[in-house]
Design a protein around this motif. Structure first.
Motif, PDB file in Angstrom:
ATOM      1  N   GLN A   7       2.216   2.436  -4.353  1.00 10.75           N
ATOM      2  CA  GLN A   7       3.018   2.927  -3.232  1.00 10.75           C
ATOM      3  C   GLN A   7       2.226   2.876  -1.930  1.00 10.75           C
ATOM      4  OE1 GLN A   7       3.988   6.808  -4.693  1.00 10.75           O
ATOM      5  NE2 GLN A   7       6.037   6.173  -5.371  1.00 10.75           N
ATOM      6  N   ALA A   8       0.968   3.275  -1.989  1.00 16.04           N
ATOM      7  CA  ALA A   8       0.131   3.241  -0.787  1.00 16.04           C
ATOM      8  C   ALA A   8      -0.069   1.814  -0.311  1.00 16.04           C
ATOM      9  CB  ALA A   8      -1.214   3.909  -1.071  1.00 16.04           C
ATOM     10  N   ALA A   9      -0.278   0.892  -1.241  1.00 15.74           N
ATOM     11  CA  ALA A   9      -0.498  -0.510  -0.867  1.00 15.74           C
ATOM     12  C   ALA A   9       0.751  -1.112  -0.238  1.00 15.74           C
ATOM     13  CB  ALA A   9      -0.924  -1.311  -2.089  1.00 15.74           C
ATOM     14  N   LEU A  10       1.913  -0.880  -0.849  1.00 17.99           N
ATOM     15  CA  LEU A  10       3.153  -1.430  -0.298  1.00 17.99           C
ATOM     16  C   LEU A  10       3.496  -0.811   1.056  1.00 17.99           C
ATOM     17  CD1 LEU A  10       5.372  -1.703  -3.498  1.00 17.99           C
ATOM     18  CD2 LEU A  10       4.330  -3.556  -2.194  1.00 17.99           C
ATOM     19  N   ALA A  11       3.304   0.494   1.180  1.00 15.17           N
ATOM     20  CA  ALA A  11       3.587   1.155   2.453  1.00 15.17           C
ATOM     21  C   ALA A  11       2.626   0.676   3.538  1.00 15.17           C
ATOM     22  CB  ALA A  11       3.494   2.669   2.298  1.00 15.17           C
ATOM     23  N   ALA A  12       1.347   0.526   3.200  1.00 14.43           N
ATOM     24  CA  ALA A  12       0.364   0.070   4.187  1.00 14.43           C
ATOM     25  C   ALA A  12       0.669  -1.348   4.636  1.00 14.43           C
ATOM     26  CB  ALA A  12      -1.040   0.162   3.603  1.00 14.43           C
TER      27      ALA A  12
ATOM     28  N   ALA B 141       3.628  -2.918   4.563  1.00 19.28           N
ATOM     29  CA  ALA B 141       4.866  -2.937   5.335  1.00 19.28           C
ATOM     30  C   ALA B 141       4.654  -2.388   6.745  1.00 19.28           C
ATOM     31  CB  ALA B 141       5.947  -2.135   4.610  1.00 19.28           C
ATOM     32  N   LEU B 142       3.888  -1.312   6.870  1.00 19.33           N
ATOM     33  CA  LEU B 142       3.625  -0.743   8.196  1.00 19.33           C
ATOM     34  C   LEU B 142       2.758  -1.667   9.044  1.00 19.33           C
ATOM     35  CD1 LEU B 142       3.069   2.972   7.174  1.00 19.33           C
ATOM     36  CD2 LEU B 142       4.939   2.082   8.578  1.00 19.33           C
ATOM     37  N   ALA B 143       1.756  -2.291   8.425  1.00 18.17           N
ATOM     38  CA  ALA B 143       0.907  -3.221   9.172  1.00 18.17           C
ATOM     39  C   ALA B 143       1.707  -4.437   9.626  1.00 18.17           C
ATOM     40  CB  ALA B 143      -0.284  -3.651   8.319  1.00 18.17           C
ATOM     41  N   TRP B 144       2.549  -4.946   8.763  1.00 17.38           N
ATOM     42  CA  TRP B 144       3.381  -6.098   9.105  1.00 17.38           C
ATOM     43  C   TRP B 144       4.342  -5.747  10.243  1.00 17.38           C
ATOM     44  CZ3 TRP B 144       8.140  -7.733   5.879  1.00 17.38           C
ATOM     45  CH2 TRP B 144       8.738  -8.863   6.436  1.00 17.38           C
ATOM     46  N   ALA B 145       5.004  -4.606  10.131  1.00 17.19           N
ATOM     47  CA  ALA B 145       5.947  -4.193  11.168  1.00 17.19           C
ATOM     48  C   ALA B 145       5.237  -3.948  12.497  1.00 17.19           C
ATOM     49  CB  ALA B 145       6.691  -2.939  10.722  1.00 17.19           C
TER      50      ALA B 145
ATOM     51  N   LEU C  63      -2.701   3.548   9.147  1.00 16.86           N
ATOM     52  CA  LEU C  63      -4.001   4.203   8.965  1.00 16.86           C
ATOM     53  C   LEU C  63      -3.841   5.517   8.213  1.00 16.86           C
ATOM     54  CD1 LEU C  63      -7.040   4.497   9.488  1.00 16.86           C
ATOM     55  CD2 LEU C  63      -6.456   5.521  11.703  1.00 16.86           C
ATOM     56  N   LEU C  64      -2.830   6.285   8.558  1.00 20.41           N
ATOM     57  CA  LEU C  64      -2.593   7.557   7.879  1.00 20.41           C
ATOM     58  C   LEU C  64      -2.303   7.346   6.393  1.00 20.41           C
ATOM     59  CD1 LEU C  64      -2.297  10.625   8.216  1.00 20.41           C
ATOM     60  CD2 LEU C  64       0.139  10.206   8.636  1.00 20.41           C
ATOM     61  N   VAL C  65      -1.496   6.349   6.069  1.00 22.33           N
ATOM     62  CA  VAL C  65      -1.189   6.045   4.668  1.00 22.33           C
ATOM     63  C   VAL C  65      -2.452   5.647   3.925  1.00 22.33           C
ATOM     64  CG1 VAL C  65      -0.020   4.374   3.164  1.00 22.33           C
ATOM     65  CG2 VAL C  65       1.228   5.478   5.019  1.00 22.33           C
ATOM     66  N   CYS C  66      -3.294   4.839   4.550  1.00 25.96           N
ATOM     67  CA  CYS C  66      -4.539   4.413   3.911  1.00 25.96           C
ATOM     68  C   CYS C  66      -5.485   5.596   3.701  1.00 25.96           C
ATOM     69  CB  CYS C  66      -5.223   3.333   4.739  1.00 25.96           C
ATOM     70  SG  CYS C  66      -4.373   1.755   4.696  1.00 25.96           S
ATOM     71  N   LEU C  67      -5.564   6.491   4.659  1.00 22.66           N
ATOM     72  CA  LEU C  67      -6.431   7.653   4.503  1.00 22.66           C
ATOM     73  C   LEU C  67      -5.936   8.583   3.402  1.00 22.66           C
ATOM     74  CD1 LEU C  67      -7.237   8.522   8.227  1.00 22.66           C
ATOM     75  CD2 LEU C  67      -8.711   7.383   6.556  1.00 22.66           C
ATOM     76  N   VAL C  68      -4.625   8.758   3.300  1.00 26.12           N
ATOM     77  CA  VAL C  68      -4.068   9.606   2.246  1.00 26.12           C
ATOM     78  C   VAL C  68      -4.218   8.929   0.882  1.00 26.12           C
ATOM     79  CG1 VAL C  68      -1.916  10.573   1.340  1.00 26.12           C
ATOM     80  CG2 VAL C  68      -2.483  10.841   3.748  1.00 26.12           C
TER      81      VAL C  68
ATOM     82  N   GLY D 245      -1.338  -7.902   7.284  1.00 23.66           N
ATOM     83  CA  GLY D 245      -0.136  -7.753   8.104  1.00 23.66           C
ATOM     84  C   GLY D 245      -0.090  -8.747   9.251  1.00 23.66           C
ATOM     85  N   ALA D 246      -1.242  -8.987   9.876  1.00 17.93           N
ATOM     86  CA  ALA D 246      -1.302  -9.966  10.965  1.00 17.93           C
ATOM     87  C   ALA D 246      -1.048 -11.374  10.440  1.00 17.93           C
ATOM     88  CB  ALA D 246      -2.661  -9.895  11.653  1.00 17.93           C
ATOM     89  N   PHE D 247      -1.586 -11.683   9.263  1.00 19.66           N
ATOM     90  CA  PHE D 247      -1.368 -12.999   8.665  1.00 19.66           C
ATOM     91  C   PHE D 247       0.110 -13.211   8.346  1.00 19.66           C
ATOM     92  CE2 PHE D 247      -1.246 -15.766   4.888  1.00 19.66           C
ATOM     93  CZ  PHE D 247      -1.788 -16.917   5.440  1.00 19.66           C
ATOM     94  N   THR D 248       0.732 -12.214   7.739  1.00 13.09           N
ATOM     95  CA  THR D 248       2.151 -12.310   7.408  1.00 13.09           C
ATOM     96  C   THR D 248       3.000 -12.420   8.666  1.00 13.09           C
ATOM     97  OG1 THR D 248       1.717 -10.910   5.489  1.00 13.09           O
ATOM     98  CG2 THR D 248       4.008 -11.205   6.114  1.00 13.09           C
ATOM     99  N   SER D 249       2.684 -11.628   9.655  1.00 19.27           N
ATOM    100  CA  SER D 249       3.432 -11.658  10.906  1.00 19.27           C
ATOM    101  C   SER D 249       3.280 -13.005  11.612  1.00 19.27           C
ATOM    102  CB  SER D 249       2.961 -10.531  11.818  1.00 19.27           C
ATOM    103  OG  SER D 249       3.646 -10.560  13.037  1.00 19.27           O
ATOM    104  N   THR D 250       2.076 -13.536  11.613  1.00 15.95           N
ATOM    105  CA  THR D 250       1.833 -14.824  12.253  1.00 15.95           C
ATOM    106  C   THR D 250       2.639 -15.932  11.589  1.00 15.95           C
ATOM    107  OG1 THR D 250      -0.390 -14.145  12.873  1.00 15.95           O
ATOM    108  CG2 THR D 250       0.055 -16.503  12.859  1.00 15.95           C
TER     109      THR D 250
END
Length: 97
Positions: A5-10, A12-16, A58-63, A81-86
């Protein structure tokens, strides 16, 4: 929160966040909307949204991983996320949004 869950949320948030920052640029905004000029309000909103999404990542990764590993994981998720977005903004800008 589980690791998956943390990996998928991180991711998705980084990509967005990276996609919002990309569309804050005039060139990518033009690809998305077809407008030659970008209103200042749109640019401000997209930059703010991108920064808040990256902070949420960052908050998701820290938690999910704790302080020491969470910061390193955040940098990794930012890169992914930057790679996917690019890739998506360059190929399919409307689908990326």
């Amino acid at each position: 929160m589980s690791m998956l869950q943390a990996a998928l949320a991180a991711w998705a948030l980084a990509w967005a966040g990276m996609t919002a920052l990309a569309f804050a640029m005039e060139r990518h905004y033009q690809q998305l909307t077809g407008n030659m000029t970008q209103p200042r309000l749109h640019r401000y909103v997209l930059r703010t949204a991108g920064a808040l999404l990256l902070a949420a990542c960052l908050l998701v990764c820290l938690v999910g991983w704790g302080t020491s590993v969470g910061v390193v994981a955040w940098l990794g998720w930012l890169s992914l996320g930057a790679f996917t977005s690019t890739l998506l903004v360059g190929i399919w800008p409307r689908r990326a949004m």
